[in-house]
Design a protein around this motif. Structure first.
Motif, PDB file in Angstrom:
ATOM      1  N   GLN A 327       0.805  -1.223   0.000  1.00  0.00           N
ATOM      2  CA  GLN A 327       0.000   0.000   0.000  1.00  0.00           C
ATOM      3  C   GLN A 327       0.840   1.277   0.000  1.00  0.00           C
ATOM      4  N   GLY A 328       2.144   1.133  -0.012  1.00  0.00           N
ATOM      5  CA  GLY A 328       3.018   2.306  -0.034  1.00  0.00           C
ATOM      6  C   GLY A 328       3.008   3.086   1.280  1.00  0.00           C
ATOM      7  N   LYS A 329       2.803   2.398   2.369  1.00  0.00           N
ATOM      8  CA  LYS A 329       2.808   3.066   3.683  1.00  0.00           C
ATOM      9  C   LYS A 329       4.236   3.137   4.226  1.00  0.00           C
ATOM     10  N   GLU A 330       4.499   4.218   4.946  1.00  0.00           N
ATOM     11  CA  GLU A 330       5.887   4.497   5.335  1.00  0.00           C
ATOM     12  C   GLU A 330       6.312   3.945   6.683  1.00  0.00           C
ATOM     13  N   LEU A 331       5.361   3.478   7.500  1.00  0.00           N
ATOM     14  CA  LEU A 331       5.720   3.123   8.874  1.00  0.00           C
ATOM     15  C   LEU A 331       4.893   1.944   9.382  1.00  0.00           C
TER      16      LEU A 331
END
Length: 451
Positions: A327-331
């Motif tokens: 999902q392209g989440k950073e954390l």
């Protein structure tokens, strides 16, 4: 914040000042003068320019003799007699009256009067010195908002040097008090040794010098201890973002330290900064734990990855990491079951979660109010799985400050965040300079939390 620790630092300064002043008084090497007496904490608010101005002002504080016209043949004894006469002249009548009396009286009467004046002043000085501690309420009335006072300023006729005998008993007492404040033994010893090295040999002319040197020695000692280098979580998120990968953070600690709440705070912290976190509910041993972390995730508005109670916690962590990548989440914030550092089975399970999720950061969450217990827990977790940093909860309610002062130094890993309240916004990225200001500020200022 850290009120108990701050009082111990201030008392150390006061005791050293009393020790040296008492000795100087016994040596007949002490005189009282008008001027501004600075409190221990006032030196923390003085910038370099102000200090230079103070030095210029203080150079004019010593009273001048009434008659400064001396020829070259004046002997050393006569000079000293003139100084005494000028200093103690405030206990006589006006200058004109003194001159008239000197003309009418014989030399023997003048000398007798002078001796009586000297005795009276010495008695008054003694009384005034000891009354500073007996009449604290009166002293408080003289102290301004900047921590300055108008009375009790002393200077030494002959410059004094702080020696080892002056600080030995005082620093031993400080070390005992630090240990009582839950400061780790090695940290207390380091503080005392550093302060001793800084103070011994210092030349002092006024009582303000003692206070300032003690303040700076303590501040420097603490600064060395609490400033453990390390990358911030924010910097690491940015670095991983450039690689197209999420930053994976795994949280460990015992039950009841506020680990799950801290995860909710961090999710909120980074969500407000434009990042998209996801939480992994890897504490699958208790159904209540899954519900609790879900509650926090819903409140701050972030996605949570969870399985049913009793499922493999490592599988939950793995799924959360894969979700973030897809999902392209950073954390990714991985919650784990609270466990005592002595429980071998649970520690092994934690190592498995680490192997599977491959976290970039492994963070120990400790309760600042538990003092030495938090330090010992961090030490054991570090030995077991090599943690990367620490988050201390309830720092705002910690009057002792033992854990905040000790934990990073003992395990040689940085404190990354401090929990400073119960709300989701009540978390602060750790900054050593901010911590110093909290420890060496007299006023209980409101804790600033980044919005």
């Amino acid at each position: 914040m850290f009120e108990s620790l701050k009082k111990k630092f201030s008392r150390t300064s006061e005791k050293l000042e009393e020790e040296i002043i008492e000795e100087a008084e016994a040596e007949d090497n002490l005189q009282e003068e008008k001027g501004t007496r600075f409190s221990f904490f006032s030196f923390g608010r003085k910038n370099k320019e102000e200090k230079e101005e103070d030095k210029e002002d203080e150079s004019n504080l010593l009273p001048e003799a009434e008659d400064t016209s001396m020829d070259e043949e004046t002997s050393a004894d006569e000079v000293e007699e003139d100084k005494k006469s000028g200093f103690f002249s405030r206990f006589r009548s006006s200058d004109d009256e003194a001159e008239e009396d000197s003309e009418e009286d014989s030399e023997e009467e003048v000398e007798e009067d002078l001796e009586e004046d000297i005795e009276e002043v010495q008695e008054e000085k003694k009384s005034h010195f000891w009354s500073r501690n007996k009449d604290k309420d009166k002293n408080k009335e003289d102290i301004s908002a900047d921590g300055e006072a108008t009375g009790g300023l002393f200077s030494f006729v002959r410059e004094k040097t702080i020696s080892e005998k002056h600080v030995e008993d005082i620093l031993f007492e400080l070390e005992m008090e630090l240990l009582q404040a839950d400061v780790a033994m090695e940290v207390a010893s380091e503080v005392v040794d550093s302060v001793k090295n800084d103070l011994v040999g210092k030349k002092i002319k006024r009582s303000n010098d003692i206070t300032e040197y003690t303040f700076l020695a303590l501040r420097n000692a603490v600064a060395e201890i609490i400033d453990i280098p390390g990358k911030s979580m924010t910097e690491m998120i940015e670095a991983k973002k450039q690689e197209g990968e999420p930053l994976v953070v795994m949280f460990v600690g015992i039950n009841g330290t506020g680990k799950t709440t801290t995860i909710g705070k961090l999710a909120n912290y980074y969500l407000k900064r434009g990042y998209t976190p996801v939480i992994a509910a890897s504490d699958t041993f208790r159904a209540g734990a899954i519900e609790q972390v879900t509650y926090h995730a819903d409140n701050v508005g972030v996605k949570i990855i969870k399985h049913k109670k009793g499922s493999d916690p490592a599988a939950v962590a793995f799924d959360a990491v894969e979700h973030a990548k897809a999902q392209g989440k950073e954390l990714v914030l991985i919650d784990t079951a609270g466990r005592m550092q002595t429980n071998t089975n649970l520690m092994d399970e934690m190592k498995k979660i680490k192997r599977v999720s491959k976290p970039d950061l492994l963070v120990f969450v400790g309760d600042a109010l538990t003092g030495n217990d938090a330090t010992e827990q961090a030490k054991k977790f570090n030995e077991a799985i090599d943690i990367d940093g620490v988050i201390l909860t309830k720092a705002d309610a910690d009057s002792k400050g033992g854990a905040s002062l000790s934990i990073g130094y003992v395990i040689k890993k940085p404190i990354m965040f401090l929990g400073v309240g119960q709300g989701y916004d009540d978390i602060k990225e750790y900054d050593a300079e901010w911590m110093l200001n909290q420890l060496f500020s007299e006023d209980d200022e409101a804790i600033e939390v980044e919005e």
